[in-house]
Design a protein around this motif. Sequence first.
Motif, PDB file in Angstrom:
ATOM      1  N   TRP A   1      -0.331  12.376   4.603  1.00  0.00           N
ATOM      2  CA  TRP A   1      -1.200  11.101   4.261  1.00  0.00           C
ATOM      3  C   TRP A   1      -1.402  10.054   5.419  1.00  0.00           C
TER       4      TRP A   1
ATOM      5  N   ARG B   1       0.837  -1.149  -0.304  1.00  0.00           N
ATOM      6  CA  ARG B   1      -0.024  -0.001  -0.105  1.00  0.00           C
ATOM      7  C   ARG B   1       0.949   1.338  -0.064  1.00  0.00           C
ATOM      8  N   ARG B   2       2.128   1.244   0.817  1.00  0.00           N
ATOM      9  CA  ARG B   2       2.830   2.465   0.831  1.00  0.00           C
ATOM     10  C   ARG B   2       3.412   2.642  -0.490  1.00  0.00           C
TER      11      ARG B   2
ATOM     12  N   TRP C   1       3.819  12.917   2.322  1.00  0.00           N
ATOM     13  CA  TRP C   1       3.653  11.597   2.941  1.00  0.00           C
ATOM     14  C   TRP C   1       3.174  11.666   4.636  1.00  0.00           C
TER      15      TRP C   1
ATOM     16  N   GLN D   1      -4.631   8.614   7.236  1.00  0.00           N
ATOM     17  CA  GLN D   1      -5.095   7.368   7.289  1.00  0.00           C
ATOM     18  C   GLN D   1      -4.837   6.669   8.708  1.00  0.00           C
TER      19      GLN D   1
ATOM     20  N   LEU E   1       1.457   6.705  -6.978  1.00  0.00           N
ATOM     21  CA  LEU E   1       0.382   7.629  -7.291  1.00  0.00           C
ATOM     22  C   LEU E   1       1.069   9.021  -7.257  1.00  0.00           C
TER      23      LEU E   1
ATOM     24  N   THR F   1       0.812   3.873  -3.115  1.00  0.00           N
ATOM     25  CA  THR F   1       0.496   5.414  -2.846  1.00  0.00           C
ATOM     26  C   THR F   1       1.487   6.409  -3.213  1.00  0.00           C
TER      27      THR F   1
END
Length: 281
Positions: A174, A95-96, A171, A178, A102, A99
Amino acid sequence: MSLIATVPPHVPFLDEIAARWMAGVGDDPQRSGDGLILLPSRRAARALTEAFLRRADGRPLLLPRIAPLGSLDEAGLALSGDMALDLPPAVEPLRRLATLALLILRAGDAFGEVLSLDQAWPLARALAELMDDAEWAECDLAETLPLAADGDFAEHWRETLRFLSIVTSVWPAWLAEQGVMNPAARQVALLRAQAARWRAAPDAESRLWAVGFTDAVPAVRDVLAAVLGRAGGRLVLPWVDLSLDEAIWVALPDGHPQAGLARLLGCLLYTSDAADEGLGV
C-alpha cells in the motif's frame, strides 16, 4: 577540548551548555550564532533556547541553530536541506491509522471477531506502533517474525502471523502504491543520509554539538558518531559516573540509571576517534 564531555549533576545541564557554547566565542557575540546544536527532542530544544535567553539577560544575542532529532519535520528541514526531496513524503498519522483499521476490517476472521471500527482502531494503533519500533530498530519484520515462533506454540503463531501479515506484506504494498513512507522509516533514512553527509566533510570547522543524549537507536548513534568525526564536533552528556571501571560499565543491567549511557558510549567509542580523547568535565 575533549570530543566527549559531561556535566556534573549539581549543575543545571542546559544552562551549562549555553555557558560553554558562549565561552567558545570569546568577546565576539556575533559568533554565537555560528554552529548547530542537536538535542533529543523538541522539548529539550525549546528549553535550551530559553537557557540561552536567560544567559543573554536582555542583551542582543544570535542563537545557534538548535535542532531536535526526535522531531521528524523539524529535523528533516534543519539537517537535510533538499535531501527530503529524494524521499517520498511520510504518510499522515491519521491516514495511516484509518487505512490500517480498514485493512483489519477487511481481513475477516484473521483478527478474531472484529466487527466495528471501534474494535479495529486499537489494533491499528498497535500495528502502527509495532512498525515504528521495528523501523527505529532497523529490524525487517518480514524476515524476523517467522523466525520468532516457539515450537510449542506453532499453531498459535501461525494465527499470529496471519494477524501480522498486514504489516509484513499488505501495508508495504500500500505504501509503495501511494508513494509514501512510514514516518519512522523516513526519519531513519534522513538521519542516515545526514550522517553520511557529515562524514564526507570531516574538516568543517563550524561547531556541531550533540547534547543531552542518554541512549539512542542505531540511526541516531550514526549521527552522533558523525558529529564526533567532525573538526568542530562535540558530544556533551548528562553526568557520567566516572568512578565505574570498564568491567562494571559493560555489565550494567538495563534497569541501572546509566545503562543507556553505557550502551551509547560503548557504541560511539568503537565507531569514532573519541576513545583517544577521553571524557571531559
